[in-house]
Design a protein around this motif. Structure first.
Motif, short mmCIF file in Angstrom:
data_model
loop_
_atom_site.label_atom_id
_atom_site.label_comp_id
_atom_site.label_asym_id
_atom_site.label_seq_id
_atom_site.Cartn_x
_atom_site.Cartn_y
_atom_site.Cartn_z
N LYS A 304 24.74 48.62 55.87
CA LYS A 304 25.60 49.66 55.28
C LYS A 304 25.11 50.04 53.89
CE LYS A 304 29.59 48.69 53.42
NZ LYS A 304 31.01 48.35 53.18
N TYR A 305 24.79 49.03 53.10
CA TYR A 305 24.35 49.32 51.73
C TYR A 305 22.93 49.89 51.68
CZ TYR A 305 28.57 46.74 50.70
OH TYR A 305 29.87 46.34 50.66
N ILE A 306 22.11 49.53 52.67
CA ILE A 306 20.80 50.17 52.78
C ILE A 306 20.97 51.66 53.07
CG2 ILE A 306 18.72 50.32 54.21
CD1 ILE A 306 18.80 47.31 54.50
N PHE A 307 21.92 51.96 53.96
CA PHE A 307 22.19 53.37 54.29
C PHE A 307 22.69 54.11 53.05
CE2 PHE A 307 25.42 56.55 55.44
CZ PHE A 307 24.64 57.44 56.15
N ALA A 312 21.76 58.02 48.93
CA ALA A 312 21.95 58.41 47.53
C ALA A 312 20.62 58.63 46.82
CB ALA A 312 22.77 57.35 46.80
N SER A 313 19.64 57.78 47.08
CA SER A 313 18.33 57.92 46.43
C SER A 313 17.64 59.21 46.86
CB SER A 313 17.45 56.72 46.75
OG SER A 313 18.01 55.53 46.24
N LEU A 314 17.75 59.54 48.16
CA LEU A 314 17.14 60.79 48.64
C LEU A 314 17.86 62.01 48.06
CD1 LEU A 314 16.38 60.01 52.39
CD2 LEU A 314 14.73 60.44 50.55
N LEU A 315 19.20 61.95 48.03
CA LEU A 315 19.95 63.05 47.42
C LEU A 315 19.55 63.22 45.96
CD1 LEU A 315 23.54 62.55 48.88
CD2 LEU A 315 21.98 64.46 49.34
N GLY A 316 19.44 62.08 45.25
CA GLY A 316 19.03 62.13 43.85
C GLY A 316 17.65 62.73 43.69
#
Length: 775
Positions: A304-307, A312-316
């Motif tokens: 879940k936290y990997i997802f 979030a990293s890709l959105l950032g």
């Protein structure tokens, strides 16, 4: 995972926002550094930036220079560049502008060079202008808000020449505002007319080398050859540093804030994971009891936290593609954007992936708490076994606080292990806001002049090299000596000496001489020179010469070869002239004077603007500048970018404090539902219980602000200094605006936490006695 994400939408969204902000800033900062490096490299390649430049004012033997250059093994190419220097009072740039009377910039007109050191267009092509047209440096495009078609007028009273601005030009030698020389491009015919009518001629003696790594050897050989040297020298490395200075500072602050955000995101994840373990403790016990392996259970949560981290990293990263365009606009304006600059996108993506990896590794570390989960204990108690309360304070013994305030603060100390995490986040939020605010006030304060190797004064008068410069200098000194409005003044002369370096070879060193006690410098180490056997060095010069306080230097005083041994008594900071300067109180080398400066303070009741006008007229063509304006013109674009970044940091810090407070309060209320229901039953109103949480959160924020302010002032100065040391500033001391740093920023932070706590505790009204029965 899908069901869990749907059940905890607020918490999931909060985590995504934190990680996304971290990713945006890391990606943007790394993109800025990459684009800055490659843009400067692209600019230098297209303009064919010289590897060594000697500025020279006065006559020279051109044939001797050419013969020396042609016979030297390290010289790949050589050219002599003429510049017509014209005083700013004779120049009007733009339709509605005033003359450049009080500008700190030395304005020169040139024609396009033939072999290298080209002035470029905004497309980084070689710029050519037609008769009657002019190419204006980008510095004036930005400062004067110029447009193509505006006019530039040069006048000396008897003759006036008017030009149409058809190009804005990039100049790899003189682009940044920290360089106080600017070149305007003319057609060859117009240049010849101006050369025969206006100003004085100054030369740039330029060299391209066959081996750039041997530039120091070449510089030493040039200086030893008794060639023209009546002016400062600068090399390729210094050109790179000066072009990177402004945007490099901004990139440093962005990366600093981004790593603080990564810490906050990690702490939020820890809080969320611990909360999840508390809620799912019995379920975890059941899974262990039926034989599921610990690694399987842990990975079920980890995915879940990997997802979340990956999303979030890709959105950032994708958002950073837009934010980096805003923050790199100044880089693109001054240096251009290389075609097909894919590498900056790759590095930016790599920065986002670093955030992702840090978050995932932290999650794995935190999820090791599964090892402490006992199936039997989980099924028996239904909660984690390490939630012991610290001994509570006694209300009877506490007389300073009312009941609600006491209960709110007592709750913090009762569950200190849980609340300490929130306090750490508040500390970091304070740092995220206070460090950029303090840095912004530092870089725009009059005190920042000390980092330019200059003592603080009211007015600075610069006299550049000319045939009658000594006569003009003496006139200035005599005038100030009899001026009743002057409180004190200090004439200083910068001349060139030869100094023996660590390799035993003599090289040039520029030394400013005069009375250094009138407008004293601030020293990193040591003190000011007190006699003629002492000298002080700039930080970069001391590093280059491998000297520290107490070491001796051997100077050659003039052309007759006479030598003088001096002792280094102090080291100061200086970002001007490539950071390579020195100061002393012995006699100057009048054979090689570079420039004259007079600094002065006026009496308290004297209007500075009036004296500026008087001195500008009386000392023409000297440059007379109010010291604050001197700073503004030198660091104007840097200050503007830091201001934008500071506003963004304030918004980010507030957003973080609001989001984490919302997340934490909702979690605490969920855990305290039964306790809240009991309080309501025994007579506490909803407002009473809300006040208890508000007091507790405010107490945590006050502690966080106090600790954060201390760390921002101490640690912030040191961290920023580390990044700025290559630019000549090894120890930055923040200039703090007390009202904004100690009143406004804390008030905004505390207010945001109070309002958020009140809004987040609105659900208390829905908690009834049934929660106790269900529990």
């Amino acid at each position: 995972m899908r069901k869990d994400l749907n059940r905890k939408k607020t918490i999931t969204l909060t985590l995504i926002i934190f990680i996304m902000l971290s990713s945006i800033l890391v990606s943007t900062g790394s993109s800025m550094i990459s684009k800055l490096y490659h843009s400067i490299d692209h600019l230098f390649t297209n303009s064919k930036t010289p590897h060594f430049v000697q500025m020279h004012a006065g006559d020279l033997d051109q044939a001797a220079l050419e013969n020396w250059a042609q016979s030297h093994d390290l010289v790949k190419d050589y050219q002599l560049v003429e510049m017509v220097n014209i005083d700013g009072a004779n120049i009007i740039i733009g339709k509605n502008s005033e003359p450049e009377t009080n500008s700190v910039m030395d304005i020169s007109f040139v024609k396009q060079n033939g072999r290298f050191d080209y002035l470029l267009t905004l497309e980084n092509n070689i710029a050519y202008v037609s008769p009657g047209a002019v190419g204006v440096p980008i510095y004036y495009l930005q400062r004067n808000d110029l447009k193509l078609g505006d006019t530039l007028v040069v006048s000396n009273g008897s003759l006036q020449m008017s030009f149409t601005i058809t190009h804005f030009v990039r100049d790899s030698l003189m682009n940044p505002s920290v360089v106080h020389s600017k070149r305007f491009l003319l057609h060859e015919n117009d240049y010849e007319t101006m050369k025969n009518t206006f100003g004085e001629i100054e030369y740039l003696i330029e060299f391209l080398l066959t081996d750039l790594s041997k530039r120091n050897t070449f510089i030493q050989q040039y200086e030893a050859a008794s060639l023209p040297n009546s002016g400062p020298t600068i090399d390729y490395q210094a050109f790179q540093l000066l072009n990177a200075l402004s945007d490099g500072i901004v990139a440093v602050v962005i990366i600093l804030v981004s790593f603080l955000l990564i810490v906050i995101a990690s702490l939020c994840l820890r809080l969320t994971i611990l909360s999840t373990l508390e809620e799912d403790y019995q379920e975890i016990g059941v899974m262990k009891a039926i034989g599921l392996h610990e690694h399987f259970i842990r990975n079920a949560y980890l995915i879940k936290y990997i997802f979340i981290a990956g999303l979030a990293s890709l959105l950032g990263y994708f958002i950073s593609l837009f934010t980096s365009q805003l923050l790199t606009s100044n880089i693109v304006l001054y240096s251009g954007s290389p075609e097909g600059d894919i590498l900056s996108y790759i590095i930016s993506f790599f920065g986002a992936m670093i955030v992702f990896l840090i978050i995932v590794l932290f999650c794995r570390f935190t999820l090791r708490r599964f090892q402490k989960v006992s199936a039997v204990e989980a099924l028996r108690t239904g909660h984690l076994g390490d939630t012991k309360l610290i001994k509570r304070f006694s209300l009877k013994k506490t007389r300073l606080l009312d009941v609600n305030s006491f209960l709110g603060i007592n709750d913090i100390f009762s569950r200190l292990k849980m609340f300490i995490l929130l306090c750490v986040v508040f500390i970091i939020c304070s740092i995220v806001i206070i460090v950029p605010v303090n840095f912004y006030h530092t870089i725009q304060s009059p005190h920042f002049i000390s980092y330019m190797g200059i003592g603080k004064s009211d007015i600075r008068i610069d006299l550049q090299k000319s045939e009658d410069i000594l006569e003009r200098f003496n006139k200035v000194v005599s005038y100030l000596e009899t001026d009743p409005d002057v409180d004190t003044y200090s004439p200083l002369i910068t001349s060139r000496f030869q100094v023996r370096n660590s390799a035993g070879v003599f090289e040039n060193i520029s030394v400013e001489t005069g009375n250094l006690s009138i407008f004293p410098l601030e020293y990193l180490e040591g003190r000011a020179p007190m006699n003629e056997q002492e000298i002080v060095l700039s930080y970069i010069n001391a590093n280059d010469l491998e000297k520290s306080v107490g070491d001796s230097l051997l100077l050659q005083l003039n052309s007759d070869g006479s030598e003088k041994e001096v002792v280094v008594t102090g080291i100061y900071q200086d970002i001007t002239n490539g950071g390579r300067t020195a100061k002393a109180i012995f006699s100057p080398n009048y054979e090689s004077v570079l420039w004259y400066v007079v600094s002065l303070d006026l009496k308290d009741d004297i209007a500075i603007s009036k004296k500026l006008t008087e001195y500008t007229k009386e000392f023409y063509p000297s440059k007379v500048t109010y010291i604050q304006e001197y700073l503004s013109q030198t660091l104007g674009d840097t200050v503007q970018q830091v201001r934008i970044l500071t506003m963004a940091a304030i918004v980010i810090g507030l957003a973080i404090s609001i989001l984490i407070t919302t997340l934490f309060v909702k979690m605490v209320i969920a855990k305290d539902a039964a306790q809240i229901a009991i309080k309501r039953c025994i007579g506490f109103s909803v407002k009473d219980i809300q006040l208890q949480y508000v007091v507790g959160m405010s107490f945590l924020m006050i502690v966080g602000i106090m600790v954060g302010t201390f760390l921002a002032n101490v640690g912030g100065e040191r961290i920023v200094s580390v990044f700025l040391s290559s630019m000549g500033i090894s120890r930055l001391e923040f200039t703090i605006h007390p009202i904004r740093a100690y009143i406004v920023c804390p008030f905004i932070l505390i207010s945001s936490v109070v309002v958020t706590t009140i809004l987040s505790t609105g659900s208390i009204e829905k908690i009834k006695l049934s929660h106790v029965n269900n529990d």
